[in-house]
Design an enzyme around this catalytic site. Structure first.
Site, mmCIF file in Angstrom:
data_model
loop_
_atom_site.group_PDB
_atom_site.id
_atom_site.type_symbol
_atom_site.label_atom_id
_atom_site.label_comp_id
_atom_site.label_asym_id
_atom_site.label_seq_id
_atom_site.Cartn_x
_atom_site.Cartn_y
_atom_site.Cartn_z
ATOM 1 N N HIS A 90 37.769 44.771 -22.791
ATOM 2 C CA HIS A 90 36.527 45.514 -23.025
ATOM 3 C C HIS A 90 36.467 46.141 -24.410
ATOM 4 O O HIS A 90 35.596 46.960 -24.669
ATOM 5 C CB HIS A 90 36.356 46.590 -21.955
ATOM 6 C CG HIS A 90 36.149 46.044 -20.581
ATOM 7 N ND1 HIS A 90 36.033 46.857 -19.466
ATOM 8 C CD2 HIS A 90 36.046 44.764 -20.123
ATOM 9 C CE1 HIS A 90 35.865 46.104 -18.387
ATOM 10 N NE2 HIS A 90 35.876 44.834 -18.760
ATOM 11 N N ASP A 141 40.483 44.866 -19.475
ATOM 12 C CA ASP A 141 39.789 46.160 -19.575
ATOM 13 C C ASP A 141 39.951 46.652 -21.010
ATOM 14 O O ASP A 141 40.232 45.856 -21.899
ATOM 15 C CB ASP A 141 40.328 47.158 -18.547
ATOM 16 C CG ASP A 141 39.265 48.160 -18.097
ATOM 17 O OD1 ASP A 141 38.727 48.862 -18.967
ATOM 18 O OD2 ASP A 141 38.972 48.241 -16.894
#
Length: 378
Positions: free
Chosen positions: A240, A218
């Protein structure tokens, strides 16, 4: 009153007996902790003993501590200037609960890791590909760095396999985090690791993070609210990327004066990302990305959008969270062929203004997507 010889001798005899009485052996992990002492805790009872004795310690050494299931290693409210040192391997029992596994607060606190230490979340016991979205398999967050004030530091921690989000930084000011390694590579197996953010920052001021290495699934960094934040010398892999936001829909919806620099983002979904919540209000102002290198980005090299929701992007940007004074300097690298180099979705030219982009070069993906983008950007 005049004491007779027999009374005095009786008193002294009683005292001698009391002093000679055997003292019960201290349980594993416990220590007597007069205020200001150096305290050391270990084993399965070490967490409970540390929690009970923390107020009297000038330093707390945690050596091979096993934290019981469903228990927070609660080192909140420490005396000013307390040092916390992790030694050996720190582990945690398994339970489905929200956590956190560790929580530390106080003023001028110094947290560090000794050579060879490891804080092992053994996250595979929880990983199911759903992260914090699962309503049946609840996973504990890892480390709350909440209300750390003054000149507090977190230095050289080695963290492995967090169940979900790693560092939550909230209500803190003057905190410096340096040389932290977060290794959640094992979560890549069958895509089971999810929502394993490296550093989530909210409602904080004057936070500095340097030299972080993050392997996760993430955001490497997510700044949801806060001011005067620095992130530099980072290495982000598998997640991410570097994110501002999402901003909006919280009690504090201001991100201002942020400098992110000298960082590599590799084999990640996104590189640089700024997200404003659709229909919300707030401020994103004075954010700088400088000397950022991207490689192997699979979705968005640079993405700046004003229409974010929890279920994705709406395609209809709004203007309630203006993005102003955004600087990108020497942001460069590559996106895979299925990704997009640059996406800008602004609600109006006024809601995205005062941007300065120099030496921005992202290539390899699909053509840029631009709506109400300031001139000189895309």
């Amino acid at each position: 009153m005049i004491l007779t010889r027999s009374v005095v001798l009786g008193f002294l005899g009683s005292a001698s007996l009391a002093l000679a009485s055997p003292v019960a052996e201290l349980a594993e992990g416990s220590r007597l902790t007069p205020r200001g002492s150096a305290c050391s805790y270990s084993g399965t009872s070490g967490a409970a003993a540390a929690i009970a004795g923390k107020a009297g310690c000038s330093s707390i050494t945690l050596n091979n501590v096993v934290v019981p299931a469903g228990t927070t290693l609660d080192l909140t409210g420490l005396a000013s200037g307390t040092k916390v040192i992790f030694e050996g391997t720190t582990t945690f029992g398994y339970k489905q609960w929200a956590g956190p596994l560790i929580s530390i607060s106080g003023t001028n606190i110094q947290v560090s890791g000794a050579s060879g230490h490891l804080i092992d979340g053994q996250g595979s016991r929880w990983w199911d590909g759903e992260g914090s979205n699962s309503k049946t398999n609840i996973k504990p967050k890892f480390f709350f760095a909440h209300s750390l004030k003054g000149s507090s530091t977190i230095t050289g921690l080695n963290i492995k396999d967090s169940p979900v989000q790693v560092f939550s930084i909230s209500g803190s000011s003057g905190l410096t985090i340096s040389g932290v390694t977060i290794d959640n590579k094992n979560g890549d197996t069958n895509s089971l690791g999810h929502n394993t953010d490296g550093f989530d920052i909210g409602d904080s001021d004057s936070i500095t993070i340097t030299g972080a290495t993050v392997y996760n699934q993430d955001d490497c960094l997510a700044i949801n609210s806060g001011t005067n934040i620095v992130f530099s010398g980072g290495y982000c892999s598998g997640g991410h990327g570097l994110s501002i936001g999402s901003v909006g829909g919280r009690s504090n919806n201001v991100v201002e004066t942020v400098h992110i620099s000298s960082t590599q983002v590799v084999n990640s979904q996104n590189g640089v990302r700024v997200k404003a919540v659709s229909g919300a209000t707030g401020t994103i102002k004075g954010v700088t990305f400088q000397d950022i290198t991207l490689s192997g980005i699979t979705s968005q090299g640079i993405t700046i959008r004003q229409e974010y929701t929890n279920s994705g992007y709406t395609g209809s940007p709004t203007t309630g969270v203006p993005i102003t004074g955004l600087t990108l300097n020497n942001v460069h690298g590559t996106v895979t062929s299925k990704g997009t180099d640059i996406t800008i979705e602004c609600g109006s030219s006024a809601s995205c203004s005062g941007w300065t982009w120099t030496k921005v070069a992202v290539s390899g993906g699909k053509a840029d997507v631009c709506k109400n983008a300031p001139s000189g950007t895309c």
